[in-house]
Write a protein that holds these residues in place. Sequence first.
Motif, short mmCIF file in Angstrom:
data_model
loop_
_atom_site.label_atom_id
_atom_site.label_comp_id
_atom_site.label_asym_id
_atom_site.label_seq_id
_atom_site.Cartn_x
_atom_site.Cartn_y
_atom_site.Cartn_z
N GLN A 44 0.85 -1.22 0.00
CA GLN A 44 0.00 0.00 0.00
C GLN A 44 0.87 1.25 0.00
O GLN A 44 0.55 2.25 -0.64
CB GLN A 44 -0.94 -0.01 1.20
N TYR A 45 1.99 1.19 0.73
CA TYR A 45 2.91 2.34 0.73
C TYR A 45 3.41 2.59 -0.70
O TYR A 45 3.42 3.72 -1.18
CB TYR A 45 4.08 2.05 1.69
N ILE A 46 3.81 1.52 -1.37
CA ILE A 46 4.32 1.63 -2.74
C ILE A 46 3.23 2.23 -3.65
O ILE A 46 3.48 3.17 -4.41
CB ILE A 46 4.78 0.25 -3.27
N ALA A 47 2.03 1.69 -3.55
CA ALA A 47 0.93 2.18 -4.41
C ALA A 47 0.66 3.66 -4.16
O ALA A 47 0.41 4.42 -5.09
CB ALA A 47 -0.33 1.36 -4.14
N ASP A 48 0.75 4.08 -2.90
CA ASP A 48 0.45 5.48 -2.56
C ASP A 48 1.56 6.44 -3.02
O ASP A 48 1.32 7.64 -3.11
CB ASP A 48 0.20 5.63 -1.06
N LEU A 49 2.74 5.90 -3.30
CA LEU A 49 3.79 6.76 -3.86
C LEU A 49 3.47 7.14 -5.30
O LEU A 49 3.98 8.12 -5.83
CB LEU A 49 5.16 6.06 -3.83
N LYS A 50 2.62 6.33 -5.93
CA LYS A 50 2.22 6.59 -7.33
C LYS A 50 0.69 6.48 -7.41
O LYS A 50 0.16 5.50 -7.95
CB LYS A 50 2.87 5.55 -8.26
N PRO A 51 -0.02 7.46 -6.85
CA PRO A 51 -1.48 7.34 -6.78
C PRO A 51 -2.16 7.18 -8.15
O PRO A 51 -3.19 6.53 -8.25
CB PRO A 51 -1.93 8.66 -6.13
N ASP A 52 -1.54 7.73 -9.18
CA ASP A 52 -2.18 7.63 -10.50
C ASP A 52 -2.01 6.25 -11.15
O ASP A 52 -2.58 5.99 -12.20
CB ASP A 52 -1.64 8.71 -11.44
N SER A 53 -1.21 5.40 -10.52
CA SER A 53 -0.98 4.07 -11.10
C SER A 53 -2.23 3.20 -11.01
O SER A 53 -2.34 2.20 -11.72
CB SER A 53 0.16 3.36 -10.35
N GLY A 54 -3.15 3.54 -10.08
CA GLY A 54 -4.34 2.71 -9.89
C GLY A 54 -4.04 1.43 -9.11
O GLY A 54 -4.89 0.56 -8.97
N LEU A 55 -2.82 1.32 -8.59
CA LEU A 55 -2.44 0.09 -7.86
C LEU A 55 -3.20 -0.05 -6.54
O LEU A 55 -3.27 -1.14 -5.98
CB LEU A 55 -0.94 0.07 -7.61
N ALA A 56 -3.74 1.08 -6.05
CA ALA A 56 -4.61 1.04 -4.86
C ALA A 56 -5.65 2.15 -5.01
O ALA A 56 -5.31 3.24 -5.48
CB ALA A 56 -3.80 1.27 -3.59
N PRO A 57 -6.91 1.89 -4.61
CA PRO A 57 -7.88 2.98 -4.59
C PRO A 57 -7.43 4.06 -3.60
O PRO A 57 -6.64 3.79 -2.69
CB PRO A 57 -9.16 2.29 -4.09
N ARG A 58 -7.90 5.26 -3.80
CA ARG A 58 -7.49 6.39 -2.96
C ARG A 58 -7.78 6.11 -1.47
O ARG A 58 -8.85 5.56 -1.16
CB ARG A 58 -8.24 7.66 -3.34
N ALA A 59 -6.87 6.54 -0.61
CA ALA A 59 -7.06 6.37 0.83
C ALA A 59 -8.35 7.07 1.26
O ALA A 59 -8.66 8.15 0.76
CB ALA A 59 -5.86 6.96 1.58
N GLY A 60 -9.07 6.43 2.14
CA GLY A 60 -10.30 7.02 2.68
C GLY A 60 -11.55 6.59 1.93
O GLY A 60 -12.65 6.77 2.44
#
Length: 202
Positions: free
Chosen positions: A71-87
């Motif tokens: 999740q940390y990795i995904a949040d470094l690249k929010p536009d990658s779509g690797l994780a939905p936005r936090a919250g």
Amino acid sequence: MKLYYFPGACSLSPHIALLEAGLPFTLVKIDSKTKKIEGGADYLAVNSKGTVPALQLDDGRVLTEGPAVVQYIADLKPDSGLAPRAGTFERYQLMEILNYITSEVHKSFSPLFNPASTAETKEAFVANLGKKFDWLSGFLAKKPFLLGNTFTVADGYLFTVLNWTGHVKIDLSKWPVLADFKSRIAQRPKVHEAMKAEGLIK
Ligand SMILES: N[C@@H](CCC(=O)N[C@@H](CS)C(=O)NCC(=O)O)C(=O)O
């Protein structure tokens, strides 16, 4: 960043996430038995749990536990779509499935790799994994990825653990949805690259 790993272990999941995110990182191999880093340094000084994965940031801080690391990795690249936005609710659904994979699936494989496990123990864990695979098959039946139409870090994690089935002689063809998922994810260029870098394929 440095990703501490050993080939084919659950550290393959953040390895895939880093490549899918397009982030720069160095792969650092450890010996899971001696807990030594390539070159001889003590891995326990990096991660006192002695397990992989561990992600070391450029400022020296270390993050462990696969679901947190990806999740940390995904949040470094929010536009990658690797994780939905936090919250968002979808983010909690990501956490829900990551937690299922880590606690119900990943850890059910551990006794199968343990040379001290008896045949009866292994049989019980294979049967238990079969129930989890039944549920995952239903969950994935009508969608390409765990969260729907987009590849997320959860897919890299599920792929990583399904990749162990061959080693522990579980015939994944009994779960065609999962066999298909595994072969589709294996064809992703970044997954292929991660597996090649770990020496799992040529
Ligand atoms: N709870 C940890 C578990 C990590 C884990 O079990 N890693 C295994 C490889 S898949 C490991 O390092 N095993 C070596 C050992 O336990 O000594 C996580 O989710 O990251």
